[in-house]
Design a protein around this motif. Structure first.
Motif, PDB file in Angstrom:
ATOM      1  N   SER A   1       2.648  28.141  -0.296  1.00  0.00           N
ATOM      2  CA  SER A   1       2.023  27.226  -1.257  1.00  0.00           C
ATOM      3  C   SER A   1       1.429  27.985  -2.439  1.00  0.00           C
ATOM      4  O   SER A   1       1.541  27.559  -3.604  1.00  0.00           O
ATOM      5  N   MET A   2       0.819  29.138  -2.167  1.00  0.00           N
ATOM      6  CA  MET A   2       0.236  29.935  -3.247  1.00  0.00           C
ATOM      7  C   MET A   2       1.311  30.519  -4.154  1.00  0.00           C
ATOM      8  O   MET A   2       1.136  30.600  -5.375  1.00  0.00           O
ATOM      9  N   LEU A   3       2.417  30.918  -3.552  1.00  0.00           N
ATOM     10  CA  LEU A   3       3.523  31.444  -4.351  1.00  0.00           C
ATOM     11  C   LEU A   3       4.105  30.354  -5.256  1.00  0.00           C
ATOM     12  O   LEU A   3       4.352  30.580  -6.445  1.00  0.00           O
ATOM     13  N   VAL A   4       4.313  29.187  -4.696  1.00  0.00           N
ATOM     14  CA  VAL A   4       4.862  28.072  -5.480  1.00  0.00           C
ATOM     15  C   VAL A   4       3.902  27.700  -6.608  1.00  0.00           C
ATOM     16  O   VAL A   4       4.316  27.457  -7.752  1.00  0.00           O
ATOM     17  N   ALA A   5       2.598  27.692  -6.317  1.00  0.00           N
ATOM     18  CA  ALA A   5       1.598  27.367  -7.341  1.00  0.00           C
ATOM     19  C   ALA A   5       1.599  28.402  -8.462  1.00  0.00           C
ATOM     20  O   ALA A   5       1.220  28.098  -9.600  1.00  0.00           O
ATOM     21  N   ALA A   6       2.028  29.621  -8.140  1.00  0.00           N
ATOM     22  CA  ALA A   6       2.080  30.686  -9.146  1.00  0.00           C
ATOM     23  C   ALA A   6       3.395  30.696  -9.909  1.00  0.00           C
ATOM     24  O   ALA A   6       3.639  31.585 -10.728  1.00  0.00           O
ATOM     25  N   GLY A   7       4.243  29.704  -9.626  1.00  0.00           N
ATOM     26  CA  GLY A   7       5.514  29.623 -10.350  1.00  0.00           C
ATOM     27  C   GLY A   7       6.610  30.464  -9.735  1.00  0.00           C
ATOM     28  O   GLY A   7       7.493  30.958 -10.443  1.00  0.00           O
TER      29      GLY A   7
ATOM     30  N   PHE B   1       5.424  40.748   2.464  1.00  0.00           N
ATOM     31  CA  PHE B   1       4.213  40.116   3.006  1.00  0.00           C
ATOM     32  C   PHE B   1       4.559  38.805   3.707  1.00  0.00           C
ATOM     33  O   PHE B   1       4.126  38.536   4.837  1.00  0.00           O
ATOM     34  N   LEU B   2       5.380  37.970   3.029  1.00  0.00           N
ATOM     35  CA  LEU B   2       5.758  36.685   3.611  1.00  0.00           C
ATOM     36  C   LEU B   2       6.679  36.881   4.821  1.00  0.00           C
ATOM     37  O   LEU B   2       6.581  36.150   5.813  1.00  0.00           O
ATOM     38  N   SER B   3       7.554  37.858   4.741  1.00  0.00           N
ATOM     39  CA  SER B   3       8.445  38.140   5.881  1.00  0.00           C
ATOM     40  C   SER B   3       7.649  38.539   7.124  1.00  0.00           C
ATOM     41  O   SER B   3       7.933  38.079   8.239  1.00  0.00           O
ATOM     42  N   ASP B   4       6.641  39.386   6.940  1.00  0.00           N
ATOM     43  CA  ASP B   4       5.794  39.797   8.073  1.00  0.00           C
ATOM     44  C   ASP B   4       5.059  38.599   8.661  1.00  0.00           C
ATOM     45  O   ASP B   4       4.926  38.467   9.897  1.00  0.00           O
TER      46      ASP B   4
ATOM     47  N   THR C   1       5.279  37.056  12.592  1.00  0.00           N
ATOM     48  CA  THR C   1       4.102  36.759  13.409  1.00  0.00           C
ATOM     49  C   THR C   1       4.076  35.291  13.818  1.00  0.00           C
ATOM     50  O   THR C   1       3.772  34.949  14.970  1.00  0.00           O
ATOM     51  N   ALA C   2       4.401  34.422  12.880  1.00  0.00           N
ATOM     52  CA  ALA C   2       4.380  32.981  13.158  1.00  0.00           C
ATOM     53  C   ALA C   2       5.391  32.600  14.222  1.00  0.00           C
ATOM     54  O   ALA C   2       5.136  31.731  15.069  1.00  0.00           O
ATOM     55  N   MET C   3       6.522  33.247  14.198  1.00  0.00           N
ATOM     56  CA  MET C   3       7.549  32.950  15.202  1.00  0.00           C
ATOM     57  C   MET C   3       7.102  33.371  16.601  1.00  0.00           C
ATOM     58  O   MET C   3       7.475  32.746  17.605  1.00  0.00           O
ATOM     59  N   GLU C   4       6.274  34.397  16.648  1.00  0.00           N
ATOM     60  CA  GLU C   4       5.768  34.851  17.950  1.00  0.00           C
ATOM     61  C   GLU C   4       4.642  33.955  18.444  1.00  0.00           C
ATOM     62  O   GLU C   4       4.556  33.640  19.638  1.00  0.00           O
ATOM     63  N   THR C   5       3.772  33.530  17.525  1.00  0.00           N
ATOM     64  CA  THR C   5       2.583  32.738  17.916  1.00  0.00           C
ATOM     65  C   THR C   5       2.814  31.236  17.834  1.00  0.00           C
ATOM     66  O   THR C   5       1.978  30.453  18.314  1.00  0.00           O
TER      67      THR C   5
ATOM     68  N   VAL D   1       1.947  31.074   7.075  1.00  0.00           N
ATOM     69  CA  VAL D   1       3.182  31.063   6.282  1.00  0.00           C
ATOM     70  C   VAL D   1       3.133  29.957   5.244  1.00  0.00           C
ATOM     71  O   VAL D   1       3.472  30.157   4.065  1.00  0.00           O
ATOM     72  N   ASP D   2       2.698  28.765   5.663  1.00  0.00           N
ATOM     73  CA  ASP D   2       2.622  27.634   4.730  1.00  0.00           C
ATOM     74  C   ASP D   2       1.620  27.911   3.618  1.00  0.00           C
ATOM     75  O   ASP D   2       1.849  27.545   2.452  1.00  0.00           O
ATOM     76  N   ARG D   3       0.495  28.562   3.979  1.00  0.00           N
ATOM     77  CA  ARG D   3      -0.514  28.879   2.963  1.00  0.00           C
ATOM     78  C   ARG D   3       0.048  29.850   1.925  1.00  0.00           C
ATOM     79  O   ARG D   3      -0.112  29.652   0.714  1.00  0.00           O
ATOM     80  N   ILE D   4       0.718  30.894   2.378  1.00  0.00           N
ATOM     81  CA  ILE D   4       1.278  31.891   1.456  1.00  0.00           C
ATOM     82  C   ILE D   4       2.357  31.263   0.573  1.00  0.00           C
ATOM     83  O   ILE D   4       2.394  31.472  -0.639  1.00  0.00           O
TER      84      ILE D   4
END
Length: 452
Positions: free
Chosen positions: A420-426, A398-401, A405-409, A415-418
């Motif tokens: 941050s959520m992963l880090v918050a989940a440990g 999911f993060l790789s995809d 996309t971010a590299m294209e746009t 990416v930062d949102r995802i």
């Protein structure tokens, strides 16, 4: 060649190690009495001398090191366990040896070259005792054979005690068959219910100390390089080994190594304090063997080791990070700085610190080889860490995809949102040109990922 320095208990100083024969470096370590599960303290000498075994193999070659660790399978504790349980002695010892090897394997210990059982070397013990008697170093009375301690002038040199001081400090009743209070048993009689073997002194069984002397002589010769064990064995066991072996004509060991004892949360481990547990207890509580080993190696072997829950948590968190980094690397030769630390009297704490530096520098290959040398990793990532990483594979994709996309746009907000959520989940997040690696930490909470 690397110069190995070891603190020799015998001389009370650190010395350059010079093997008797570099083509056959020989080490003997006292093993367990097999009547019950190995407790956590029993694992410390196993792990310490396993690291030394690995280091010697690295320096001199795997085919040029002989490591002997015995099993004491004839002992009054075993007899008592048999009487209390109604099970045969053979059944108890066979089961316990299996437990020990399984548990020590779980903490990363290689099996020694030889693992002799005392009951397999009774003839050698009898022969050694006969020789001691013939030369006046031992005597027989009432079916017992005892060693004359005062005949060996160097007795007490290893532990730094004098015979007279030892007698003055003793508060035990002296057995009537002893000529001197300090004399110790080489052979004792057995009754009909107790294991016994025929001997010139009647049916009986060996004393504890003669076992190691006879097995070391048989498997390593009359003169070998290293003898190790916990410092609780220094007196009387190792002192008695030296006395009887030297009086039997052996030079015995050049270097003596002793590890300090283990504590739990700052206190001596004991059943009365409720802080006594076995290695199997921890493994059954899903504490990985690599974590147990890491905590052990984080303290120098000559210092008391304090097992704490905080250290366990930190060790697991660190190893998860290291395995995630090491997974992407092939093996290599351990770097010289790491070897130098281990060669400095087994400075495993320093070696762990060096692995932190390698991980911080992103040197995955050197980290992997260092983990392998210390026995903290085999050829593959341990199952407990690999499985935890596998559980996050969908999130990695999911993060790789999202990155693609971010590299294209050129918009990296998602990416930062995802992340941050992963880090918050440990979850530890590592992103590189090779892809995304997600590693759960001890604080990992899968419920917090539901929003993703």
């Amino acid at each position: 060649m690397t110069t190995l320095k070891l603190h020799n208990t015998k001389t009370r100083k650190r010395e350059d190690f010079a093997p008797i024969d570099p083509q056959n470096v020989r080490m003997y370590v006292c093993g367990p009495t097999v009547y019950d599960r190995a407790h956590l303290g029993n694992a410390r000498p196993v792990i310490v001398f396993d690291v030394l075994f690995r280091l010697l193999r690295h320096i001199y070659g795997a085919d040029h090191v002989t490591y002997v660790r015995n099993f004491t399978d004839v002992d009054d504790k075993i007899n008592a366990r048999s009487a209390a349980s109604g099970r045969s002695i053979g059944e108890i010892t066979e089961e316990t040896i299996g437990w020990f090897l399984e548990d020590m394997g779980a903490v990363g210990a290689l099996q020694p070259t030889h693992m002799p059982r005392a009951t397999e070397y009774i003839p050698q013990m009898v022969a050694m005792i006969e020789g001691l008697m013939a030369d006046g170093f031992a005597y027989e009375k009432d079916g017992h054979v005892l060693f004359r301690v005062r005949k060996y002038k160097e007795y007490g040199a290893l532990s730094g005690r004098s015979v007279d001081d030892m007698i003055a400090g003793a508060r035990v009743e002296v057995a009537p068959y002893k000529e001197d209070p300090m004399d110790f048993v080489l052979w004792k009689p057995s009754d009909a219910e107790t294991p016994g073997w025929d001997s010139p002194w009647g049916r009986g069984r060996p004393g504890w100390h003669i076992e190691c002397s006879a097995m070391a002589h048989e498997l390593l010769g009359s003169h070998f390089d290293i003898h190790g064990g916990g410092n609780d064995l220094m007196f009387p066991h190792h002192e008695n080994e030296i006395a009887q072996s030297c009086c039997a004509g052996d030079k015995f060991a050049n270097v003596w190594l002793h590890n300090e004892m283990l504590q739990v949360e700052g206190k001596k481990m004991s059943k009365s304090l409720g802080n006594f547990f076995t290695v199997r207890d921890l493994l059954d509580q899903d504490v990985p063997g690599e974590v147990i080993r890491f905590v052990m190696l984080s303290t120098h072997y000559r210092k008391p080791m304090d097992w704490t829950e905080k250290k366990r948590e930190e060790a697991e968190k660190t190893l998860r990070k290291w395995y995630a980094l090491a997974a992407a690397a092939d093996g290599s030769t351990p770097d010289e700085d790491l070897i130098g630390l281990l060669a400095d009297d087994l400075n495993t704490a320093g070696a762990i610190g060096h692995l932190h530096k390698l991980a911080g520098a992103g040197d995955a290959a050197a980290l992997r080889s260092g983990l392998q040398l210390l026995g903290l990793m085999g050829d593959i990532i341990p199952a407990w860490a690999a499985q935890a990483s596998f559980d996050l594979v969908d999130y990695e994709a999911f993060l790789s995809d999202a990155r693609v996309t971010a590299m294209e746009t050129k918009d990296f907000a998602d990416v930062d949102r995802i992340k941050s959520m992963l880090v918050a989940a440990g979850v530890q997040v590592q992103m590189s040109k090779d892809g995304v690696v997600l590693t759960p930490t001890p604080e990992f909470d899968a419920d917090k990922l539901e929003a993703l």
